[in-house]
Motif scaffolding. Structure first.
Motif, PDB file in Angstrom:
ATOM      1  N   ILE A 189       0.747  -1.004   0.236  1.00 46.07           N
ATOM      2  CA  ILE A 189       0.121  -0.075   0.445  1.00 46.07           C
ATOM      3  C   ILE A 189       1.037   0.958   0.013  1.00 46.07           C
ATOM      4  O   ILE A 189       0.501   2.617  -0.818  1.00 46.07           O
ATOM      5  N   MET A 190       1.510   1.093   0.389  1.00 51.81           N
ATOM      6  CA  MET A 190       2.878   2.704   0.471  1.00 51.81           C
ATOM      7  C   MET A 190       4.326   2.050   0.781  1.00 51.81           C
ATOM      8  O   MET A 190       3.977   0.357   0.789  1.00 51.81           O
ATOM      9  N   ALA A 191       4.926   2.791   0.353  1.00 51.20           N
ATOM     10  CA  ALA A 191       6.456   2.602  -0.048  1.00 51.20           C
ATOM     11  C   ALA A 191       7.217   2.321   0.496  1.00 51.20           C
ATOM     12  O   ALA A 191       6.799   2.337   1.597  1.00 51.20           O
ATOM     13  N   VAL A 192       7.709   0.918   0.792  1.00 48.49           N
ATOM     14  CA  VAL A 192       9.017   0.691   2.242  1.00 48.49           C
ATOM     15  C   VAL A 192      10.120   1.096   2.240  1.00 48.49           C
ATOM     16  O   VAL A 192      10.716   1.771   1.063  1.00 48.49           O
ATOM     17  N   GLN A 193      10.519   2.347   2.349  1.00 49.15           N
ATOM     18  CA  GLN A 193      11.323   3.247   2.871  1.00 49.15           C
ATOM     19  C   GLN A 193      12.172   3.841   4.348  1.00 49.15           C
ATOM     20  O   GLN A 193      11.372   3.042   4.922  1.00 49.15           O
ATOM     21  N   VAL A 194      12.954   4.056   3.818  1.00 45.88           N
ATOM     22  CA  VAL A 194      13.997   4.520   5.376  1.00 45.88           C
ATOM     23  C   VAL A 194      13.142   5.860   6.212  1.00 45.88           C
ATOM     24  O   VAL A 194      12.380   6.550   5.071  1.00 45.88           O
ATOM     25  N   GLY A 195      12.293   5.341   7.670  1.00 40.86           N
ATOM     26  CA  GLY A 195      11.236   6.536   7.278  1.00 40.86           C
ATOM     27  C   GLY A 195      10.299   6.201   7.652  1.00 40.86           C
ATOM     28  O   GLY A 195       9.803   7.170   8.520  1.00 40.86           O
ATOM     29  N   MET A 196      10.054   5.421   6.997  1.00 47.66           N
ATOM     30  CA  MET A 196       8.139   4.782   7.288  1.00 47.66           C
ATOM     31  C   MET A 196       8.274   4.228   8.576  1.00 47.66           C
ATOM     32  O   MET A 196       6.847   4.805   9.058  1.00 47.66           O
ATOM     33  N   GLY A 197       9.143   3.751   9.590  1.00 50.65           N
ATOM     34  CA  GLY A 197       8.528   3.949  10.728  1.00 50.65           C
ATOM     35  C   GLY A 197       8.585   4.664  12.164  1.00 50.65           C
ATOM     36  O   GLY A 197       7.671   4.700  12.891  1.00 50.65           O
ATOM     37  N   GLU A 198       9.100   5.977  11.574  1.00 52.58           N
ATOM     38  CA  GLU A 198       9.191   7.272  12.537  1.00 52.58           C
ATOM     39  C   GLU A 198       7.649   7.904  12.549  1.00 52.58           C
ATOM     40  O   GLU A 198       7.358   8.287  12.852  1.00 52.58           O
ATOM     41  N   GLN A 199       7.316   8.270  10.317  1.00 52.56           N
ATOM     42  CA  GLN A 199       6.638   8.660  10.354  1.00 52.56           C
ATOM     43  C   GLN A 199       4.877   8.106  11.381  1.00 52.56           C
ATOM     44  O   GLN A 199       4.234   8.558  11.739  1.00 52.56           O
ATOM     45  N   ILE A 200       5.510   6.755  10.952  1.00 50.03           N
ATOM     46  CA  ILE A 200       4.048   6.086  11.296  1.00 50.03           C
ATOM     47  C   ILE A 200       3.790   5.476  13.435  1.00 50.03           C
ATOM     48  O   ILE A 200       3.202   5.599  13.794  1.00 50.03           O
ATOM     49  N   LEU A 201       5.470   5.890  13.771  1.00 47.00           N
ATOM     50  CA  LEU A 201       5.212   5.344  15.010  1.00 47.00           C
ATOM     51  C   LEU A 201       4.776   7.007  15.717  1.00 47.00           C
ATOM     52  O   LEU A 201       4.364   7.055  16.860  1.00 47.00           O
ATOM     53  N   ILE A 202       5.120   7.555  15.436  1.00 54.57           N
ATOM     54  CA  ILE A 202       4.054   9.511  16.265  1.00 54.57           C
ATOM     55  C   ILE A 202       2.715   9.040  16.437  1.00 54.57           C
ATOM     56  O   ILE A 202       2.250   9.818  16.851  1.00 54.57           O
ATOM     57  N   THR A 203       2.060   9.085  15.312  1.00 53.18           N
ATOM     58  CA  THR A 203       0.478   8.809  15.381  1.00 53.18           C
ATOM     59  C   THR A 203       0.326   7.469  16.133  1.00 53.18           C
ATOM     60  O   THR A 203      -0.929   7.809  16.727  1.00 53.18           O
ATOM     61  N   THR A 204       1.182   6.690  15.908  1.00 50.02           N
ATOM     62  CA  THR A 204       0.401   4.811  17.086  1.00 50.02           C
ATOM     63  C   THR A 204       1.260   5.499  18.416  1.00 50.02           C
ATOM     64  O   THR A 204       0.560   5.466  20.042  1.00 50.02           O
ATOM     65  N   PHE A 205       1.945   6.618  18.472  1.00 50.02           N
ATOM     66  CA  PHE A 205       1.965   7.428  20.945  1.00 50.02           C
ATOM     67  C   PHE A 205       0.908   7.738  20.526  1.00 50.02           C
ATOM     68  O   PHE A 205       0.249   7.954  21.793  1.00 50.02           O
ATOM     69  N   VAL A 206       0.302   8.389  19.455  1.00 48.83           N
ATOM     70  CA  VAL A 206      -0.952   9.098  20.193  1.00 48.83           C
ATOM     71  C   VAL A 206      -1.984   8.454  20.555  1.00 48.83           C
ATOM     72  O   VAL A 206      -2.619   8.558  21.410  1.00 48.83           O
ATOM     73  N   VAL A 207      -1.996   7.311  19.445  1.00 49.58           N
ATOM     74  CA  VAL A 207      -3.250   6.520  20.282  1.00 49.58           C
ATOM     75  C   VAL A 207      -2.832   5.748  21.574  1.00 49.58           C
ATOM     76  O   VAL A 207      -4.216   5.635  21.627  1.00 49.58           O
ATOM     77  N   VAL A 208      -1.672   5.308  21.869  1.00 49.73           N
ATOM     78  CA  VAL A 208      -1.176   4.674  23.271  1.00 49.73           C
ATOM     79  C   VAL A 208      -2.086   5.709  24.187  1.00 49.73           C
ATOM     80  O   VAL A 208      -2.359   5.604  24.690  1.00 49.73           O
ATOM     81  N   VAL A 209      -1.581   7.191  23.788  1.00 51.61           N
ATOM     82  CA  VAL A 209      -2.080   8.381  24.582  1.00 51.61           C
ATOM     83  C   VAL A 209      -2.860   8.512  24.713  1.00 51.61           C
ATOM     84  O   VAL A 209      -3.820   8.272  26.323  1.00 51.61           O
ATOM     85  N   VAL A 210      -4.203   8.055  24.375  1.00 52.52           N
ATOM     86  CA  VAL A 210      -5.507   8.218  23.828  1.00 52.52           C
ATOM     87  C   VAL A 210      -5.607   7.230  24.414  1.00 52.52           C
ATOM     88  O   VAL A 210      -7.000   7.614  25.292  1.00 52.52           O
ATOM     89  N   GLY A 211      -5.821   6.135  24.300  1.00 52.83           N
ATOM     90  CA  GLY A 211      -6.452   5.059  24.748  1.00 52.83           C
ATOM     91  C   GLY A 211      -6.326   4.698  25.817  1.00 52.83           C
ATOM     92  O   GLY A 211      -6.879   4.451  26.783  1.00 52.83           O
ATOM     93  N   GLY A 212      -5.175   5.608  26.485  1.00 56.27           N
ATOM     94  CA  GLY A 212      -4.621   5.058  28.083  1.00 56.27           C
ATOM     95  C   GLY A 212      -3.160   3.927  27.529  1.00 56.27           C
ATOM     96  O   GLY A 212      -3.761   2.861  27.386  1.00 56.27           O
TER      97      GLY A 212
END
Lengths: 304, 330
Positions: free
Chosen positions: A211-234
């Motif tokens: 779906i998305m390109a496999v590239q260096v930096g792909m991890g950080e992009q989604i990581l920050i969003t994931t942190f938002v999820v974790v913090v919002v969810g508790g």
């Protein structure tokens, strides 16, 4: 209407991907008290290993196995070599050490695979689309991701709520010291949880490949969003991570899809697009800020 | 590590020696033919100001802010936006005239970033621990995406400032002059910061880091103290950002990117958390490492990552503590 439904499904698909990452992150934080910025690197490692093996062997299945193996191996190595030393440290040390890990992983991947993104096509079985409701053709691959994600969520629910390991995990996220005092081999539990989180991150990375390109930096992009999820969810709550992922996934996708169009009623085309894109990117952070101000420990925090 | 011992007279002599060296640096650079040293040192000074500001909340106040790049970027954009309105000749919001005078843009940058720090700090300080880290990150990300989407001010590409701000009587197009201006501001800033740290306010702040409950029990308004520290820290970062925009003649969303917040934290911890000169030392180590490693290999970040990991895992208290331990052993 079908377009709206399609966007909602896209949102759910994005949410499910976020959940695969958030589940591991929230467990690692809830139980071990470690902020692991390198969780996104595990996602990237899974994506690269899986995509490369699938490309070399031509087998999607081997790709999945490769992604699992590489991510789990990297995860256990990180836990054993670095994270284990960070349990008692303060958050600052954890953030910086795992920030260092991100740099190391990104550059190592660049050295091995170069700067060009890897592209991978959807496997033949999952290619094409099916008609879910009359008039709505939805790509089979994205549908598969949703199903896999929901299955993983169900599996985690059973694991956490119905097994002995799950009981220890729940106990660990409520009161770490008490579990340790009761004579549980907490180090083994830590390694297991970390490995499980890595496995899920690798799976998410591999599935994201087509779906998305496999590239260096792909991890950080989604990581920050994931942190938002974790913090919002508790922090520490799998249930919270699940609902927060789906909610934020749908909101994010919805904003991106509809906000520029709405703004175009009041602004010139290109400016509306730019502003729309900017504000939709801000959306989830805004939600997080509001949630934290109302419930400082997150929406689904147990015992709060 | 305590602020009181930081600035005893025994430390005054080395500080003066370092200052003399910094004043002589451009001449040394010319004498050795390594002229890039001056621009390198300018960057060190600017990042040093930013890192020292961050250290006030991070090291002394114990608040781990992962969003200080926001204030750095706001400082930079204040300079850039005022310059753009100056060249276009149309006032900002219809009533604020643009300007290219450093004596106006610097205070403006400090005030604007202070206002943002007040708003962000007041909201963020209602949380603590990991939530504080994440909410500061969230606000910085919001501002990052805001500037990315502001097409009027360059959007993604950033804002080019054709000429550095003017300072009466000085030629700000000369790199050496810019260096001395930055040096003067950095020294002034370090003096102000050392006053703050040794004041009653600084002691209370350290007390809050050690035990917030105890400070509250004494009857001190803990949250106001934390907020004031956060605002001062934001203002310092804004000042650094404004200098950086002048130095690079460019302001871009990159200044607000979360990796920049990470880099600032790295500088603080490299030099030593909770020490006055540590962040400056850390900034120097970081910038020099970056330029050294990147001249050897384009994969310099690999080396940086390894060094960072080593510093966090094996040195307790960064380079300054390491030097201290070596000195004691010798």
């Amino acid at each position: 209407m079908t377009l709206f439904l399609e966007q909602m499904l896209n949102g759910v698909q994005f949410g499910v991907m976020l959940f695969l990452l958030a589940a591991g992150l929230t467990l690692v934080f809830g139980i071990m008290g470690v902020i692991n910025l390198a969780h996104g690197s595990l996602y990237m490692i899974g994506a690269y290993a899986g995509t490369w093996i699938a490309g070399e062997t031509g087998s999607f299945l081997l790709g999945i196995l490769g992604a699992f193996a590489a991510a789990a191996l990297a995860g256990v190595a990180i836990e054993y070599l670095v994270v284990r030393r960070l349990y008692g440290r303060d958050h600052l040390d954890q953030v910086l050490a795992t920030f260092g890990l991100i740099l190391i992983f990104n550059q190592t991947i660049t050295l091995i695979f170069g700067r060009q993104p890897l592209f991978v096509s959807v496997p033949a079985i999952l290619d094409g689309s099916i008609e879910i409701v009359p008039g709505l053709e939805y790509p089979l691959y994205r549908l598969t991701i949703i199903v896999v994600g929901l299955l993983v969520a169900a599996g985690l629910y059973l694991l956490i709520n119905k097994t002995r390991i799950g009981m220890l995990v729940r106990a660990g996220s409520t009161n770490r010291d008490m579990v340790r005092a009761l004579g549980v081999d907490i180090r083994l539990l830590y390694t297991l949880v970390f490995g499980l989180g890595a496995l899920l991150a690798g799976l998410a990375g591999f599935m994201a490949g087509p779906i998305m390109a496999v590239q260096v930096g792909m991890g950080e992009q989604i990581l920050i969003t994931t942190f938002v999820v974790v913090v919002v969810g508790g922090v520490g709550s799998i249930r919270g991570a699940f609902f927060a992922s789906l909610f934020l996934g749908v909101v994010d996708t919805g904003l991106r899809a509809y906000l520029p169009g709405l703004l175009r009623h009041v602004l010139a085309g290109s400016e509306a697009d730019a502003l729309g894109a900017g504000i939709s990117s801000m959306g989830i952070y805004l939600i997080m800020a509001i949630v934290l101000l109302i419930r400082p420990k997150g929406l689904f925090m147990p015992n709060s | 590590m305590t602020p009181q011992t930081e600035h005893s007279s025994r430390r005054l002599l080395p500080a003066l020696a370092v200052l003399a060296l910094l004043i002589a640096l451009p001449y040394l650079a010319q004498a050795t033919g390594y002229t890039a040293m001056t621009t390198l040192a300018t960057r060190v000074l600017i990042y040093g100001i930013a890192a020292a500001s961050l250290n006030l909340v991070l090291g002394y106040g114990g608040m781990v802010s992962f969003g200080h790049a926001a204030f750095f970027g706001i400082g930079g954009y204040t300079v850039g936006i005022l310059y753009q309105h100056y060249t276009l000749g149309e006032p900002l919001f219809g009533f604020i005239p643009g300007t290219n005078q450093l004596l106006i843009t610097l205070p403006a940058a400090i005030v604007v970033s202070g206002l943002f720090a007040a708003a962000i700090g007041a909201l963020s300080l209602r949380t603590g621990g990991v939530q504080f880290i994440m909410i500061t990150l969230a606000f910085a990300q919001m501002l990052f995406f805001l500037f990315v989407s502001l097409k009027t001010y360059g959007g993604d590409d950033g804002l080019i400032i054709r000429r550095a701000n003017e300072l009466p009587g000085l030629n700000m197009r000369d790199k050496q002059t810019v260096y001395y201006v930055c040096l003067a501001i950095a020294v002034l800033f370090a003096l102000v910061l050392s006053r703050i740290i040794r004041s009653r306010f600084g002691n209370v702040l350290s007390g809050i880091r050690q035990s917030e409950k105890r400070m509250a029990a004494i009857g001190l308004p803990v949250n106001s103290y934390k907020l004031v520290a956060f605002i001062i820290s934001g203002m310092g970062c804004g000042l650094a950002g404004a200098l950086m925009a002048n130095f690079l003649r460019f302001a871009s969303p990159d200044m607000l990117h979360w990796t920049k917040s990470g880099e600032l934290m790295v500088m603080v911890i490299l030099g030593g958390v909770g020490t006055l000169f540590g962040p400056f030392l850390g900034a120097a180590v970081f910038i020099v490492l970056e330029s050294l490693l990147s001249s050897w290999t384009e994969n310099w970040q690999l080396g940086l990552g390894v060094i960072l990991l080593f510093v966090v895992l094996y040195t307790q208290g960064g380079v300054q503590a390491l030097l201290g331990r070596l000195r004691r052993r010798a």
